[in-house]
Design a protein around this motif. Structure first.
Motif, PDB file in Angstrom:
ATOM      1  N   LEU A 103       0.895  -1.131  -0.043  1.00 27.15           N
ATOM      2  CA  LEU A 103      -0.074   0.139  -0.095  1.00 27.15           C
ATOM      3  C   LEU A 103       0.937   1.173  -0.033  1.00 27.15           C
ATOM      4  CD1 LEU A 103      -2.738   1.611   0.344  1.00 27.15           C
ATOM      5  CD2 LEU A 103      -2.503   1.261   3.011  1.00 27.15           C
ATOM      6  N   LEU A 162      -7.532  13.614 -13.006  1.00 20.75           N
ATOM      7  CA  LEU A 162      -6.994  12.232 -12.426  1.00 20.75           C
ATOM      8  C   LEU A 162      -7.015  11.015 -13.422  1.00 20.75           C
ATOM      9  CD1 LEU A 162      -7.734  12.410  -8.751  1.00 20.75           C
ATOM     10  CD2 LEU A 162      -5.857  13.507  -9.946  1.00 20.75           C
ATOM     11  N   THR A 272     -16.575  18.398   1.560  1.00 27.86           N
ATOM     12  CA  THR A 272     -16.001  19.512   2.048  1.00 27.86           C
ATOM     13  C   THR A 272     -16.631  20.943   1.256  1.00 27.86           C
ATOM     14  OG1 THR A 272     -14.333  18.250   2.715  1.00 27.86           O
ATOM     15  CG2 THR A 272     -13.837  20.473   2.580  1.00 27.86           C
ATOM     16  N   ILE A 330     -14.187  12.910   7.103  1.00 28.64           N
ATOM     17  CA  ILE A 330     -13.812  11.587   7.621  1.00 28.64           C
ATOM     18  C   ILE A 330     -13.745  11.791   9.200  1.00 28.64           C
ATOM     19  CG2 ILE A 330     -12.428   9.462   7.676  1.00 28.64           C
ATOM     20  CD1 ILE A 330     -11.635   9.870   4.872  1.00 28.64           C
ATOM     21  N   MET A 333     -11.505   7.319  11.979  1.00 30.92           N
ATOM     22  CA  MET A 333     -10.367   6.687  11.603  1.00 30.92           C
ATOM     23  C   MET A 333     -10.013   5.467  12.532  1.00 30.92           C
ATOM     24  SD  MET A 333      -8.728  10.105  10.680  1.00 30.92           S
ATOM     25  CE  MET A 333      -9.992  11.413  10.438  1.00 30.92           C
TER      26      MET A 333
HETATM   27  C1  HEM Z   1      -6.342   8.812   3.439  1.00 33.19           C
HETATM   28  C2  HEM Z   1      -9.065  12.714   4.436  1.00 33.19           C
HETATM   29  C3  HEM Z   1      -9.358  13.731  -0.457  1.00 33.19           C
HETATM   30  C4  HEM Z   1      -6.677   9.657  -1.340  1.00 33.19           C
HETATM   31  C5  HEM Z   1      -7.176   9.731   4.007  1.00 33.19           C
HETATM   32  C6  HEM Z   1      -7.500  10.064   5.443  1.00 33.19           C
HETATM   33  C7  HEM Z   1      -8.289  10.904   5.701  1.00 33.19           C
HETATM   34  C8  HEM Z   1      -8.507  11.430   4.365  1.00 33.19           C
HETATM   35  C9  HEM Z   1      -8.749  11.311   7.154  1.00 33.19           C
HETATM   36  C10 HEM Z   1      -6.940   8.912   6.580  1.00 33.19           C
HETATM   37  C11 HEM Z   1      -7.741   7.631   7.083  1.00 33.19           C
HETATM   38  C12 HEM Z   1      -7.179   6.887   7.968  1.00 33.19           C
HETATM   39  O1  HEM Z   1      -6.173   7.070   8.648  1.00 33.19           O
HETATM   40  O2  HEM Z   1      -7.888   5.861   8.258  1.00 33.19           O
HETATM   41  C13 HEM Z   1      -9.410  13.363   3.119  1.00 33.19           C
HETATM   42  C14 HEM Z   1     -10.184  14.761   3.011  1.00 33.19           C
HETATM   43  C15 HEM Z   1     -10.257  14.783   1.596  1.00 33.19           C
HETATM   44  C16 HEM Z   1      -9.565  13.794   0.924  1.00 33.19           C
HETATM   45  C17 HEM Z   1     -10.685  15.534   4.118  1.00 33.19           C
HETATM   46  C18 HEM Z   1     -10.613  16.101   0.988  1.00 33.19           C
HETATM   47  C19 HEM Z   1     -11.153  17.282   1.526  1.00 33.19           C
HETATM   48  C20 HEM Z   1      -8.499  12.712  -1.185  1.00 33.19           C
HETATM   49  C21 HEM Z   1      -8.337  12.776  -2.449  1.00 33.19           C
HETATM   50  C22 HEM Z   1      -7.742  11.895  -2.582  1.00 33.19           C
HETATM   51  C23 HEM Z   1      -7.427  10.979  -1.590  1.00 33.19           C
HETATM   52  C24 HEM Z   1      -8.957  13.906  -3.365  1.00 33.19           C
HETATM   53  C25 HEM Z   1      -7.191  11.216  -4.010  1.00 33.19           C
HETATM   54  C26 HEM Z   1      -6.940  11.840  -5.081  1.00 33.19           C
HETATM   55  C27 HEM Z   1      -6.480   9.134   0.014  1.00 33.19           C
HETATM   56  C28 HEM Z   1      -5.647   8.082   0.238  1.00 33.19           C
HETATM   57  C29 HEM Z   1      -5.585   7.737   1.455  1.00 33.19           C
HETATM   58  C30 HEM Z   1      -6.326   8.823   2.121  1.00 33.19           C
HETATM   59  C31 HEM Z   1      -4.985   7.125  -1.086  1.00 33.19           C
HETATM   60  C32 HEM Z   1      -4.555   6.559   2.080  1.00 33.19           C
HETATM   61  C33 HEM Z   1      -5.339   5.573   2.824  1.00 33.19           C
HETATM   62  C34 HEM Z   1      -4.390   4.765   3.669  1.00 33.19           C
HETATM   63  O3  HEM Z   1      -3.259   4.915   3.595  1.00 33.19           O
HETATM   64  O4  HEM Z   1      -4.664   3.730   4.328  1.00 33.19           O
HETATM   65  N1  HEM Z   1      -7.869  10.806   3.566  1.00 33.19           N
HETATM   66  N2  HEM Z   1      -9.129  12.870   1.773  1.00 33.19           N
HETATM   67  N3  HEM Z   1      -7.996  11.660  -0.425  1.00 33.19           N
HETATM   68  N4  HEM Z   1      -6.975   9.451   1.054  1.00 33.19           N
HETATM   69 FE1  HEM Z   1      -7.854  11.398   1.723  1.00 33.19          FE
END
Ligand code: HEM
Length: 474
Positions: A103, A162, A272, A330, A333
């Motif tokens: 990952l 994207l 958001t 979110i 978590m």
């Molecule tokens: C992980 C919030 C937009 C891709 C996360 C996590 C949060 C988050 C809180 C952590 C989850 C955890 O720890 O369990 C947000 C918010 C966004 C946003 C607030 C927009 C306002 C995006 C966008 C993408 C994206 C636009 C892709 C283009 C990812 C990916 C992870 C992630 C790939 C990693 C998951 C992992 O490593 O387990 N996001 N996200 N997110 N997000 Fe975002």
């Protein structure tokens, strides 16, 4: 009769509940924020509750955030917490269906596809989508649902930037249906039970296959026509990236990663931006300030909204930061404990098999950290450190190309922290800021009949319920 499960010595206190299987689910579905705050008042920063038979250990405050986000891989796993929900939607071989080290490599691929250079190329595409979209609001004034507009614009801009122009050009009704059926797989019930044979899950499975084939067909036609070199992530995934062992992702893996990206970014960014618009509609004086900011910083309201220019708009930045403080998409978590884990500086031990969860929205809305926490005040960020770091110690590299503080002891973590931290932040900021910057050049809005919309807490990402706004073209 109130039934309590037997607790081991040193387990965090259990929140009382009335219905054995349901546990605290009903309260959480109505007023999660009230629930967490009340339990925190009664039990402190660490307590557990029963959710449909699962023990959820809740860890609050900056220390609690750090405990969850920096849990060791051997102690706690995000994969085990999220896989029943995500694998049927995203597909095999990606995200939570692979070892954590894989990952991290997949996150590196996507992070590289979101480089500064690529974001520069995305900015004008987002402007064009926003201008074209808002041309639909063609009366001098009217009433619109701002969540519907945000959701449509998010999928148009994200897919254009994207996933590629072919995906964007095929966002018709049949795509919307596939997306809808696949998205319905992200239901809280699928977090609790693995692959329930319910009709929505059968539709989800069919939609997954259709979406995957849709991406595979585009890859094939790009190869055939020799047009794989583009700025989008599809091009990067099929042309350039490579695992450390030299293997390249298969087309199916690339298609599954694209599904994951589409879904990871859609509800997060669309709710958001909808909440940001709702807060602006509640505080219409901010429209004038946002226009003045563009005139003062960029020279005029006609200046191009490039990545560099959008980055300079700090009031707009603060509007988004403040929206994410009060309404992060979110809220919970989670990780699953692989073994008994002692909670530092307490006598508690999280028992193996329980879930641990961080709920940073509680610290984000606590007066211990923020004055008048319930008030939407973008200007508060002028004086706060933008990261609200309690402690900044050594930087670590989780393998996906960015250095992060090894501490997650912050009360403000809308993008999470540690190895699972979001990689979409820079894209989301560009996307949402550009949409709002375009909007303020065209319109002003206020809440329809002055009504601030409620949140629907029965979905995984709380959405505003029927948020109508009155718009006036300026
Ligand atoms: C992980 C919030 C937009 C891709 C996360 C996590 C949060 C988050 C809180 C952590 C989850 C955890 O720890 O369990 C947000 C918010 C966004 C946003 C607030 C927009 C306002 C995006 C966008 C993408 C994206 C636009 C892709 C283009 C990812 C990916 C992870 C992630 C790939 C990693 C998951 C992992 O490593 O387990 N996001 N996200 N997110 N997000 Fe975002």
């Amino acid at each position: 009769n109130i039934a309590y499960p037997k607790l081991k010595p040193n387990e965090p206190p259990m929140v009382s509940y009335w219905i054995p299987v349901l546990g605290s689910a009903a309260w959480l579905g109505i007023d999660p924020f009230g629930f967490y705050k009340k339990c925190q008042k009664e039990h402190g920063d660490y307590y557990q509750f029963l959710l449909l038979g699962k023990k959820m250990v809740t860890c609050l405050g900056a220390e609690g955030n750090n405990f969850v986000f920096n849990a060791k891989l051997a102690d706690a796993s995000a994969e085990d917490a999220y896989k029943s929900l995500t694998v049927p939607v995203f597909g095999k071989g990606v995200v939570y269906d692979v070892q954590n080290s894989v990952l991290m490599e997949q996150k590196r691929f996507v992070k590289a596809g979101l480089s500064n250079e690529r974001l520069q190329a995305y900015a004008p595409l987002i402007v064009k989508e926003a201008v074209d979209y808002f041309a639909r609001w063609n009366k001098p004034f009217g009433v619109e649902n701002i969540y519907k507009a945000s959701a449509e614009l998010t999928i148009m801009t994200a897919s254009r930037c994207l996933l590629g122009e072919e995906v964007r050009s095929k966002l018709d009704e049949s795509f919307a249906q596939i997306f809808h059926d696949l998205d319905a797989g992200f239901s809280p019930i699928n977090f609790v039970f693995e692959d329930l044979p319910i009709p929505s899950n059968r539709l989800r499975d069919k939609a997954h296959i259709k979406m995957r084939n849709f991406f595979l067909d585009i890859m094939e036609s790009r190869r055939k026509s020799g047009t794989e070199d583009r700025t989008d992530i599809m091009s990067y995934l099929i042309k350039q990236c490579q695992y450390k062992d030299g293997r390249r992702p298969t087309d199916v893996e690339a298609a599954h990663m694209m599904i994951a990206l589409l879904l990871a970014g859609q509800h997060t960014s669309s709710t958001t931006s909808a909440w940001a618009f709702i807060f602006l509609a509640e505080n219409p004086h901010l429209f004038e300030q946002l226009r003045k900011e563009q005139i003062n910083i960029l020279g005029s309201l006609d200046a191009p909204l490039t990545l560099e220019n959008v980055k300079k708009l700090s009031l707009l930045d603060n509007v988004l930061r403040e929206t994410l403080r009060i309404r992060p998409p979110i809220t919970n978590m989670m990780r699953k404990a692989n073994r008994d884990i002692p909670i530092p500086n307490t006598n508690y031990v999280v028992p193996k098999g329980s879930y641990i969860q961080a709920v940073p929205v509680i610290s984000q809305r606590a007066d211990q950290y923020f004055d008048n926490p319930e008030q939407f005040l973008p200007s508060r960020w002028d004086k706060y450190d933008k990261d609200v770091k309690v402690k900044d110690d050594d930087l670590v590299d989780y393998g996906w190309g960015a250095m992060h503080s090894s501490s997650a002891k912050s009360p403000y973590l809308p993008f999470g922290a540690g190895r699972h931290r979001c990689i979409g932040e820079a894209f989301a900021y560009l996307q949402i800021k550009t949409i709002i910057a375009t909007f303020v050049r065209l319109f002003e809005i206020k809440l329809h009949k002055g009504k601030f919309p409620n949140s629907d807490y029965t979905t995984l990402i709380p959405q505003p319920i029927n948020p109508l706004v009155d718009y006036v073209r300026i």
